[in-house]
Enzyme design. Structure first.
Site, short mmCIF file in Angstrom:
data_model
loop_
_atom_site.label_atom_id
_atom_site.label_comp_id
_atom_site.label_asym_id
_atom_site.label_seq_id
_atom_site.Cartn_x
_atom_site.Cartn_y
_atom_site.Cartn_z
N GLY A 139 0.86 -1.17 0.00
CA GLY A 139 0.00 0.00 0.00
C GLY A 139 0.90 1.22 0.00
CG ASP A 166 -0.56 1.98 -7.22
OD1 ASP A 166 -1.69 1.48 -7.32
OD2 ASP A 166 0.32 1.56 -6.44
CE LYS A 206 -2.66 -3.75 -7.05
NZ LYS A 206 -1.21 -3.96 -7.05
#
Lengths: 337, 337
Positions: free
Chosen positions: A53, A228, A239
């Site tokens: 994460g 991200d 993802k």
């Protein structure tokens, strides 16, 4: 609002002289903790995905710098090793830059620890704030779908996308949560379901490919995901599978929300086209739970991330505010240096 | 055209006095065969998914009727038990109706066997014919994506959607095949990859949720899938995930082909809205390869099928011909009783 009721998990804990990390590789079967006493232990934990994460990686790395300072490790080496542990994580670079600046300014061990603690505390506060900002967009009685894990495990606590979901549940806006499995690593199945069950939030797991059919039934009003990297025009890398959800959401008139700290925004990247997509080992698709399920001699195509174009995003939520229907102009106004 | 080169697998084989079935539950790790000597053995094989794929189920059931005839089992009971083994499979009903009619007309054991053999031979011939019809739509050098398993394992041989792919490869039209894993049963990962590797066809496995990103790269020009039921307006029920692929294909301008024998067409069902979607045990999402991967106390939503509306389908291929851009009118013209 009683958010604490839905926020019990702290996966990255500083214990005065070492970093205590919940080993996410072994969840949900086992709750094992790693004690990192050297920066190298943190590098290993990041590299081997014990901590994962983007915000959690950044926080763990900041504590890695503290450990380097305490043990007298060469700081340039420690910073370089931590930076290389997960090369595509923007938050990691951001947190290390912040620690490097404090070190360069002559901070002692206590001051470095204070900076790491500040990064961690600010992340939790940002998540609570983003939770409120995002939840305010959601009508009472809604169903939501999320992808991957963006919760307490991925952050200092509360989570980004999952923080919005926690806040929405606490406020009575969200009646039902659906979580996609998130093949091939199963972060949704393993980690998000773990968090939601532990915090008593009504949630149902779905196969990633069941999302469009779920939307067709009218069960979800929002898809809520993390990021991200967010490019300067609002295109969002996240993802693998996020893009597919955004397309299905648009087709069904379901709204699509991206939730991430502003440190995820990369104004130096003009658009999603400039984001290189990391490809991973085909082996991740060939074996499940350590058991080979695909015939010998098979090949695979295994991208980790995809890019959702800004045109498919209804709202980008950061701790600085909400950008609805993001454009390069709106992003520039919000995030110009 | 040398189609035999790409068609080596025969999963349902009559051996003179018993039915020899490749146990698909144990593929690809083991190639185990079941010998069914009673109709009840076939019922069990269908119910427990040792044989799967709508046409293969119908063929196996027809041989089950032959076994009932040979052993003097009460035929009404045998037919009812076989019919109940997989209640939503249209081909199963169709094959059993055909066998029942022959029995009612006084067919002896040899005549029943001839009818079962005819059903099997006609299926293979239909698949070869559909393969040619579908492949003719595909431009040279194309990439294609398929879902679930629709190949030799699911039919008398060659396959439906996978038959089009075999024909397209044999004709040099298809340069690269991609197969989705097809959670939660992994038919794509376990069975389609097994077939393609065994038959020497270049194929790459992808996570189901990577399909949209794959399309964005320009790597595929067609999505090619089978069908469990095709309604009178062309709406198509197929394995969960098919609908999501169709939406992503439309978004990217990728063509979408459904390939199925005409016995899959159900003109008594007006549209996809009338097709009940079977829900299965959440446990299928909780455990992988026999290992629990989701926290205790979790819930799941696990539909087996979804419905792709005709508007997202570029071509429906049956052994009777190709229907491009299917409508109720075109379906009526092709399949009126």
């Amino acid at each position: 609002m009683d958010y604490d009721r839905y926020d019990h998990i702290r996966a990255v804990q500083w214990r005065g002289d070492h970093l205590h990390l919940l080993d996410q590789r072994r969840l949900p079967q086992e709750e094992c903790w790693l004690d990192c006493r050297q920066a190298a232990d943190v590098v290993q934990a990041i590299r081997e995905l014990a901590v994962r994460g983007a915000p959690a990686i950044g926080i763990a790395a900041a504590w890695g710098v503290v450990l380097a300072g305490r043990s007298g490790t060469d700081m340039d080496t420690a910073l370089a090793d931590l930076r290389a542990a997960r090369p595509t994580a923007v938050n990691l670079m951001w947190a290390l830059d912040r620690m490097r600046a404090r070190h360069a300014a002559g901070a002692d061990a206590a001051a470095l620890a204070a900076e790491a603690q500040a990064i961690q505390d600010e992340d939790l506060a940002a998540n609570r704030h983003m939770g409120e900002l995002g939840a305010a967009l959601i009508a009472s009685g809604s169903g939501v779908l999320t992808h991957c894990n963006t919760g307490s495990l991925a952050t200092a606590g509360f989570g980004t996308a999952l923080g919005v979901i926690r806040a929405g549940v606490a406020q009575g806006r969200i009646a039902q949560v659906y979580a996609g499995e998130t093949r091939p690593w199963q972060q949704g199945a393993r980690l998000t379901m773990y968090e939601l069950v532990r915090d008593g939030i009504a949630a149902r797991l779905i196969a990633d490919s069941a999302a469009a059919h779920l939307m067709k039934t009218g069960a979800v009003q929002w898809v809520i995901v993390g990021a991200d990297r967010i490019a300067a025009n609002g295109d969002t890398a996240n993802k693998i599978g996020t893009y597919q959800l955004a397309i299905a959401a648009k087709y069904h008139g379901v709204k699509f929300m991206v939730v991430a700290p502003s440190s995820t925004v990369d104004m130096a990247t003009a658009s999603g086209d400039a984001i290189a997509i990391e490809m991973r080992d085909p082996e991740e698709l060939f074996s499940i739970a350590g058991k080979r399920v695909v015939v010998a001699g098979a090949q695979a195509w295994n991208p980790v991330f995809d890019v959702t174009p800004a045109a498919l995003i209804d709202a980008i939520v950061t701790e600085r505010g909400v950008i609805e229907r993001p454009t390069a102009q709106a992003m520039q106004a919000a995030f110009r240096a």
